[in-house]
Enzyme design. Structure first.
Site, PDB file in Angstrom:
ATOM      1  N   SER A 198       0.854  -1.186   0.000  1.00 39.14           N
ATOM      2  CA  SER A 198       0.000   0.000   0.000  1.00 39.14           C
ATOM      3  C   SER A 198       0.888   1.234   0.000  1.00 39.14           C
ATOM      4  O   SER A 198       2.059   1.173   0.405  1.00 39.14           O
ATOM      5  CB  SER A 198      -0.881   0.008   1.254  1.00 39.14           C
ATOM      6  OG  SER A 198      -1.569   1.241   1.393  1.00 39.14           O
TER       7      SER A 198
ATOM      8  N   TYR B 137      -2.250  -0.530  10.607  1.00 40.53           N
ATOM      9  CA  TYR B 137      -2.268  -0.732   9.152  1.00 40.53           C
ATOM     10  C   TYR B 137      -0.991  -0.180   8.530  1.00 40.53           C
ATOM     11  O   TYR B 137      -0.343  -0.847   7.710  1.00 40.53           O
ATOM     12  CB  TYR B 137      -3.499  -0.055   8.554  1.00 40.53           C
ATOM     13  CG  TYR B 137      -3.666  -0.300   7.066  1.00 40.53           C
ATOM     14  CD1 TYR B 137      -4.025  -1.550   6.583  1.00 40.53           C
ATOM     15  CD2 TYR B 137      -3.458   0.729   6.149  1.00 40.53           C
ATOM     16  CE1 TYR B 137      -4.181  -1.778   5.230  1.00 40.53           C
ATOM     17  CE2 TYR B 137      -3.608   0.514   4.786  1.00 40.53           C
ATOM     18  CZ  TYR B 137      -3.974  -0.742   4.331  1.00 40.53           C
ATOM     19  OH  TYR B 137      -4.118  -0.958   2.977  1.00 40.53           O
TER      20      TYR B 137
ATOM     21  N   LYS C 221       1.829  -2.610   6.774  1.00 40.81           N
ATOM     22  CA  LYS C 221       2.196  -2.478   5.368  1.00 40.81           C
ATOM     23  C   LYS C 221       3.682  -2.152   5.215  1.00 40.81           C
ATOM     24  O   LYS C 221       4.331  -2.592   4.267  1.00 40.81           O
ATOM     25  CB  LYS C 221       1.329  -1.422   4.692  1.00 40.81           C
ATOM     26  CG  LYS C 221      -0.123  -1.860   4.499  1.00 40.81           C
ATOM     27  CD  LYS C 221      -0.262  -3.149   3.702  1.00 40.81           C
ATOM     28  CE  LYS C 221      -1.709  -3.447   3.341  1.00 40.81           C
ATOM     29  NZ  LYS C 221      -1.842  -4.740   2.610  1.00 40.81           N
TER      30      LYS C 221
END
Length: 251
Positions: free
Chosen positions: A141, A155, A159
């Protein structure tokens, strides 16, 4: 340029919807066979009718469960040439202040985004090594390269960890003829979770995000799938350890 993947077998995690489902369909269009893997058995049903797709439902967040499911794939398909790890996401979470983040929520996001990729790579790499060739593509991402628009600490951290894992596996598996790369999407409206995030931004923030993209539009699941299929092909045979940002240009 045709990216022929005729009869090559790929395992795709997170296949039931959004980016994962688009990757499955794009691989099939190039002649591949796909083992579609997802915890969402009902979501996989939409792919079951596609020629060349075999569906496998299960949880990949623990090593034992992931290895068991990957072995089911190998028992069914006989071999796996490539792995695409599209499983992940925010697991229904929203951005909160640091003081409000609990251990369970933190670990859920790491399990989905990092652990699942690790255990699947561990399971399939020996088969690729035995044939002297293979492809692994992780879906990271923009949040793995900079702070996340979601505001979710786990998150962003997960990532970033996935980017590190990708580069480390590229170094380790390269001598065996296996390339390992990552596609890092920008903001893509690909499933109900991303639509919910987008709606929560409000009109002002949405406009700011679009205006920060050189091409002035959000991405689509197909934009991401096209990049993945290229990295899975022979055209990308001397590309490894790379993080390909597919984000329309980011200011």
């Amino acid at each position: 340029m045709r990216l022929s993947l005729d009869n090559k077998v790929f395992a795709v995690t997170g296949a039931a919807q959004g980016i994962g489902a688009s990757i499955v369909k794009s691989l099939i269009e190039e002649g591949a066979k796909v083992a579609a893997i997802d915890i969402d058995a009902e979501g996989l049903a939409a792919l079951a009718s596609l020629t060349g797709v075999t569906c496998f439902s299960g949880d990949l967040s623990t090593a034992d469960d992931a290895h068991r499911l990957c072995q089911e794939v190998l028992d069914s398909q006989g071999e796996v040439y490539g792995l695409v790890t599209a499983a992940g996401g925010v697991r229904g979470q929203v951005g909160r202040a640091l003081e409000e983040v609990g251990e369970c929520d933190w670990r859920k996001i790491f399990a989905a985004n990092v652990d699942a990729a690790m255990w699947c790579a561990q399971a399939f790499a020996p088969v690729m090594k035995a044939t002297g060739a293979g492809r692994i593509v992780t879906i990271s991402s923009g949040a793995g390269l900079r702070p996340s628009l979601t505001g979710i600490q786990a998150y962003t951290a997960a990532k970033h960890a996935l980017v590190g894992l990708t580069r480390q596996l590229a170094l380790e598996l390269g001598p065996a003829g296996i390339t390992v790369n990552s596609v890092a999407p920008g903001f893509v409206l690909s499933n109900p979770a991303t639509q919910k995030q987008w709606d929560a931004f409000g009109a002002l923030r949405q406009g700011q995000i679009v205006n920060s993209i050189h091409l002035r539009r959000l991405g689509s699941a197909q934009d991401i799938a096209d990049a993945v299929v290229f990295l899975c092909s022979e055209r990308a045979r001397w590309i490894t350890g790379q993080i390909l940002s597919v984000d329309g240009g980011h200011a």
